[in-house]
Design an enzyme around this catalytic site. Structure first.
Site, short mmCIF file in Angstrom:
data_model
loop_
_atom_site.label_atom_id
_atom_site.label_comp_id
_atom_site.label_asym_id
_atom_site.label_seq_id
_atom_site.Cartn_x
_atom_site.Cartn_y
_atom_site.Cartn_z
N GLY A 156 2.55 110.46 -32.01
CA GLY A 156 1.78 109.34 -32.57
C GLY A 156 0.45 109.22 -31.86
O GLY A 156 -0.01 110.17 -31.21
N ARG A 157 -0.13 108.01 -31.95
CA ARG A 157 -1.49 107.83 -31.43
C ARG A 157 -1.56 107.97 -29.91
O ARG A 157 -2.47 108.58 -29.37
CB ARG A 157 -2.03 106.46 -31.85
CG ARG A 157 -2.44 106.43 -33.31
CD ARG A 157 -2.60 105.03 -33.80
NE ARG A 157 -1.35 104.28 -33.61
CZ ARG A 157 -1.11 103.08 -34.12
NH1 ARG A 157 -2.01 102.49 -34.84
NH2 ARG A 157 0.04 102.47 -33.92
N ARG A 239 10.14 104.40 -23.38
CA ARG A 239 11.16 103.44 -22.98
C ARG A 239 12.21 104.17 -22.14
O ARG A 239 12.59 105.31 -22.46
CB ARG A 239 11.84 102.81 -24.20
CG ARG A 239 11.01 101.73 -24.91
CD ARG A 239 10.85 100.47 -24.05
NE ARG A 239 10.09 99.42 -24.72
CZ ARG A 239 8.78 99.23 -24.60
NH1 ARG A 239 8.06 100.02 -23.83
NH2 ARG A 239 8.18 98.23 -25.24
N ASP A 263 7.37 105.81 -15.92
CA ASP A 263 6.81 104.45 -15.89
C ASP A 263 7.86 103.45 -16.38
O ASP A 263 7.65 102.25 -16.28
CB ASP A 263 5.57 104.39 -16.80
CG ASP A 263 4.86 103.05 -16.70
OD1 ASP A 263 4.56 102.63 -15.57
OD2 ASP A 263 4.62 102.41 -17.75
N GLU A 268 15.88 99.01 -16.39
CA GLU A 268 14.76 98.19 -15.96
C GLU A 268 15.12 96.70 -15.90
O GLU A 268 15.81 96.24 -16.81
CB GLU A 268 13.65 98.39 -17.00
CG GLU A 268 12.28 98.42 -16.41
CD GLU A 268 11.27 98.91 -17.43
OE1 GLU A 268 11.47 99.99 -18.00
OE2 GLU A 268 10.32 98.18 -17.66
N HIS A 292 6.33 100.22 -14.92
CA HIS A 292 6.00 99.86 -16.31
C HIS A 292 4.58 99.27 -16.41
O HIS A 292 4.40 98.13 -16.86
CB HIS A 292 7.04 98.88 -16.86
CG HIS A 292 7.16 98.95 -18.37
ND1 HIS A 292 8.31 98.67 -19.05
CD2 HIS A 292 6.24 99.27 -19.32
CE1 HIS A 292 8.11 98.80 -20.35
NE2 HIS A 292 6.86 99.18 -20.54
N ILE A 293 3.61 100.08 -15.96
CA ILE A 293 2.22 99.59 -15.94
C ILE A 293 1.30 100.45 -16.80
O ILE A 293 0.08 100.39 -16.66
CB ILE A 293 1.65 99.56 -14.50
CG1 ILE A 293 1.81 100.93 -13.81
CG2 ILE A 293 2.31 98.45 -13.67
CD1 ILE A 293 0.94 101.11 -12.58
C1 GLV Z 1 4.82 98.30 -23.24
O1 GLV Z 1 5.72 98.98 -22.87
C2 GLV Z 1 4.57 98.01 -24.62
O2 GLV Z 1 5.43 98.29 -25.45
O3 GLV Z 1 3.50 97.46 -24.92
#
Ligand code: GLV
Length: 326
Positions: A156-157, A239, A263, A268, A292-293
Site C-alpha cells: 500500500g501507500r 501490527r 515498532d 503490546e 510504536h512510534i
Molecule cells: C498507528 O499504529 C496507526 O495505526 O496510526
C-alpha cells in the site's frame, strides 16, 4: 455538542472542535485511560475521539448511549474497533490516513532497515560505554543496502513510500506480495509482484505493511521464517500480532534470520508476551525495538489531530465523514 477525547493530543484539532462550538473534555492523565473511567466518561457523548489502545466494542457503545454518532480513531489502523458492532449501533467510525502519516511511518520503517544493516544502536552503545579503543577492520561490520532486495508484504501507500527510499536512494531492488497488483510501483520503482513464498525466499529486507485481520494474524510464523535467507532482516511497523513473536524468537535463537526491527509487539505494550521460556526480544543485539512510534513526528501527529477533528465536525453537522474506516 459533547465530545470526549481519551488522551491529550495536538492542540490544533482540539481548537478546531472548540471553534466549531463543541464542548470538549480531554482525559487529563498521560496514560491509557482505564476501562471503567472510559465507559463512565463517554456516557451521553455525541462523539468520542479514541486512541488505538481503546477497545471500542458493544460494551463501549452501550455505555456511551444513544446520542453517540461518531468514534474518530486517532490512528490509521482500527483493529481496536468492532466495526460490526458499530454498524449495529449506527455509529460512524473514522481513522486518520494522510500523506504526512504515510511519510512519517515510511521514514521510520526505512530507518529501522538502515539501523539494522549498519548496526547503529549497537555501535551507539559501544561508543557511549567507552569501548572504542581504536579503528579496526572488523569492528561492527554490517551489510550494504545497495543492490539488495526489499520485499514488501502489503504494498500500500506506506510500504511503497518506504521502498521508494531504498530504490531511489540506495539502488535497491523491490519485490512485493499483495492481493492486488500495484502498477504504480511497478512503473515507478521497477517493482515485481511475486508470491509470498518467493518473496520470503528472495528478499534481504522484509517489511510488513498489512492491517491486522484474522487472515493476517501470525502471517509470519515458523514456516515463513524457515523460508527466509539467514542474512534476511524483517521489519514490522504494521501490527504486532502479524508476526508470531515466539516463532521470531526461535528464528533469532537458531540464527535462521539476521535480525529484526520492531515498532509493534504481539502483546503490546508488553515487549515480550511471556517470559516463562526465557526467550526475550530484549536479549538480542540484532533486534531493534521502538515503542510504536512510527508515526510519531510533530507533523504527522498534528495532521492526525486535525483529521480526527474534521471528521467529528462533519458528522456532527450531519455531513459525511472525510475518512471513514474501511
Ligand atoms: C498507528 O499504529 C496507526 O495505526 O496510526
Amino acid at each position: 455538542m459533547k465530545i470526549f477525547v481519551t488522551h491529550k493530543i495536538h492542540e490544533s484539532g482540539l481548537k478546531m472542535l472548540k471553534k466549531a462550538g463543541h464542548t470538549v473534555t480531554v482525559y487529563s492523565k498521560d496514560e491509557i485511560i482505564p476501562r471503567a473511567k472510559l465507559l463512565k466518561s463517554v456516557k451521553g457523548c455525541d462523539a468520542v475521539l479514541s486512541l488505538l489502545t481503546d477497545k471500542i466494542n458493544d460494551e463501549f457503545f452501550t455505555a456511551a448511549g444513544s446520542k453517540l454518532k461518531i468514534v474518530a480513531n486517532f490512528a490509521v489502523g482500527f483493529d481496536n474497533i468492532d466495526l460490526d458492532s458499530a454498524k449495529k449501533h449506527g455509529i460512524i467510525i473514522t481513522n486518520t490516513p494522510s500523506e504526512k502519516v504515510n511519510e512519517s511511518v515510511a521514514e521510520h520503517t526505512f530507518a529501522l532497515m538502515l539501523s539494522l544493516a549498519r548496526r547503529i544502536p549497537e555501535a551507539d552503545h559501544f561508543a557511549k560505554r567507552g569501548l572504542y579503543k581504536g579503528w579496526s577492520p572488523t569492528l561492527l561490520t554490517g551489510t550494504d543496502m545497495h543492490g539488495k532486495t526489499i520485499g514488501l508484504i502489503g504494498a500500500g501507500r506506506i510500504g511503497s513510500m518506504a521502498a521508494r527510499c531504498g530504490v531511489k536512494g540506495f539502488g535497491m531492488k523491490l519485490i512485493y506480495s499483495d492481493l492486488h497488483r500495484n502498477e504504480s510501483i511497478e512503473k515507478e520503482l521497477g517493482a515485481k509482484k511475486v508470491s509470498q513464498t518467493e518473496l520470503l525466499k528472495k528478499a534481504d529486507f522484509i517489511s510488513l505493511h498489512v492491517p491486522l485481520l484474522p487472515s493476517t494474524r501470525h502471517l509470519i510464523s515458523d514456516k515463513e521464517f524457515k523460508l527466509m535467507k539467514p542474512t534476511a532482516y524483517i521489519v514490522n511497523t504494521a501490527r504486532g500480532p502479524v508476526i508470531d513473536e515466539k516463532a521470531l524468537l526461535r528464528a533469532l535463537k537458531t540464527k535462521r534470520i539476521a535480525g529484526a526491527g520492531l515498532d509493534v509487539f504481539e502483546c503490546e505494550p508488553a515487549i515480550d508476551c511471556d517470559l516463562r521460556d526465557n526467550m526475550e526480544l530484549k536479549s538480542h543485539d540484532n533486534v531493534i525495538l521502538t515503542p510504536h512510534i512510527a508515526s510519531a513526528t510533530e507533523e504527522a501527529r498534528q495532521d492526525m489531530s486535525e483529521i480526527a477533528a474534521k471528521n467529528i465536525i462533519a458528522v456532527l453537522k450531519g455531513k459525511k465523514p472525510l475518512t471513514p474506516a474501511k
